[in-house]
Scaffold this active site. Structure first.
Site, PDB file in Angstrom:
ATOM      1  N   SER A 210       2.962 -25.351  50.078  1.00  0.00           N
ATOM      2  CA  SER A 210       3.980 -25.011  51.063  1.00  0.00           C
ATOM      3  C   SER A 210       3.699 -25.752  52.366  1.00  0.00           C
ATOM      4  CB  SER A 210       4.004 -23.488  51.283  1.00  0.00           C
ATOM      5  OG  SER A 210       5.124 -23.119  52.072  1.00  0.00           O
ATOM      6  N   ASN A 211       4.289 -25.286  53.462  1.00  0.00           N
ATOM      7  CA  ASN A 211       4.082 -25.895  54.770  1.00  0.00           C
ATOM      8  C   ASN A 211       4.080 -24.808  55.834  1.00  0.00           C
ATOM      9  OD1 ASN A 211       6.953 -25.511  55.699  1.00  0.00           O
ATOM     10  ND2 ASN A 211       7.328 -26.907  53.977  1.00  0.00           N
TER      11      ASN A 211
END
Length: 402
Positions: A210-211
């Site tokens: 993810s981020n």
């Protein structure tokens, strides 16, 4: 939506009057200007000094004050909304029948603004036919009744009759003014699609890629569009943030594929699409069914590209639609942003640079640059994300009218 709104709060004689202190504090915190009116019986439950201190305005207690017999008329014309909370059975009866023996009722009969009331009483009083008839009569006047809660009552019994909680009342007022503004907003009748937040791409049942996106910027844009009258479909990735705006319908997704599917389904009906989400460009080619166990040697993960949502929508875009993308860069910022504007058939691209202090993920502020396909470039200084969102929506409105 409560910023700058003028609210008249009428407090009648009910044990729930103690909640008026919290209600005033929350309204003032939301940016509203509050003036309080109290019946004499209300002062037995909470002091005028408390409410005047919190509202920063003198509390109205008498029809004639400071030698004036017309203060109730001026107050009735001053407000954007009059709220009676708590509204006792006695006060509701007087309102319904036009009685005028205190400052609250005198101002009520003089009010030229919308009137709302939050009933508060024991259940037997609430369900009595006389009270029901009075409430129906007030509704026939166009007044708005706030919900009555169920729970423990002052009598010790359990049932309906509790006043709405102050937090819920503030939300109710916020929604009311949002819907009122929407009817006359520059984007009234328009439909908007907004994406926000990150996506997560599973590696196994435990881990994912993810981020750092929080979704703050995209949610702020969705709210700014709604505040200008648009009906907004918000496709929101996994984040603990959200919105309760009445003009926004939220669809929660997890992966890039789920976000792609949600956008494809909604894009054709949208007049405006703003893709502010930080969508994963790659995902694991294989997702393990069970947790991958740690080994002495390194772990090799094959990645495959996800579908490019922005580019796909750009190929489907009609001339009547406005498509907005975001470009978050660490180098060659302007070059990459302008390339995205052209390659993905955008009308507007919003450039974020992680080299700008106070901008990017998780901040409450942002600093952006706007580029339109017409060649217009605008640099926006560091501001709150809410202010930046308003600027972006102003640019969208310009494009809509171009």
């Amino acid at each position: 939506m409560l910023q700058g709104k003028k609210i008249l709060l009428g407090v009648s004689g009910s044990i729930a009057a103690y909640k008026a202190a919290t209600l005033v504090r929350l309204l003032v915190k939301a940016g509203a200007e509050v003036k309080v009116l109290m019946t004499s019986s209300a002062t037995q439950f909470i002091t005028p000094l408390t409410l005047s201190t919190l509202s920063k305005n003198e509390v109205g207690l008498h029809i004639s004050e400071n030698g004036s017999w017309s203060n109730h008329v001026m107050l009735g014309r001053w407000a954007d909304a009059m709220l009676i909370a708590p509204a006792s059975a006695n006060t509701l009866a007087k309102m319904a029948n036009g009685l005028c023996d205190n400052i609250l009722l005198a101002v009520y009969l003089s009010a030229t603004c919308p009137v709302m009331f939050a009933p508060a009483m024991d259940e037997d009083m609430w369900i009595h036919p006389a009270t029901k008839a009075n409430v129906d009569k007030l509704k026939s006047f166009g007044h708005i009744q706030l919900p009555v809660n169920k729970g423990e009552l002052a009598s010790g019994l359990f049932g309906e009759g509790r006043m709405s909680e102050p937090e819920d009342i503030v939300t109710f007022l916020d929604h009311y003014f949002a819907q009122k503004a929407a009817k006359s907003g520059a984007l009234a009748g328009k439909k908007a699609l907004v994406t926000a937040g990150p996506t997560v791409e599973p590696l196994d049942p435990v881990r994912f890629i993810s981020n750092h996106s929080s979704g703050k910027m995209g949610i702020a844009i969705a709210e700014a569009l709604a505040n200008n009258g648009a009906e907004v479909e918000l496709v929101l990735g996994p984040t603990n943030l959200g919105t309760t705006h009445p003009m926004i319908q939220t669809t929660r997704v997890q992966t890039a594929q789920q976000m792609f599917d949600a956008c494809i389904q909604r894009f054709d009906a949208a007049n405006i699409a703003v893709l502010a989400a930080a969508v994963a460009d790659y995902r694991p080619a294989q997702v393990a069914d069970v947790k991958i166990k740690k080994k002495d040697e390194g772990l090799h993960i094959d990645l495959e590209k996800t579908k490019d949502i922005l580019k796909t929508l750009g190929t489907q875009k009609k001339d009547s639609q406005v498509l907005v993308g975001f470009s978050l860069e660490t180098n060659n910022e302007r070059e990459f942003a302008l390339k995205k504007l052209t390659d993905k058939n955008l009308d507007l691209v919003v450039l974020n640079s992680l080299n700008d202090a106070g901008a990017g993920f998780n901040y409450d502020t942002n600093k952006v640059y706007l580029f339109t396909k017409g060649g217009k470039e605008t640099a926006l200084p560091l501001k709150s994300k809410t202010a930046i969102a308003n600027d972006i929506v102003s640019a969208i409105i310009e494009l809509q009218h171009a």
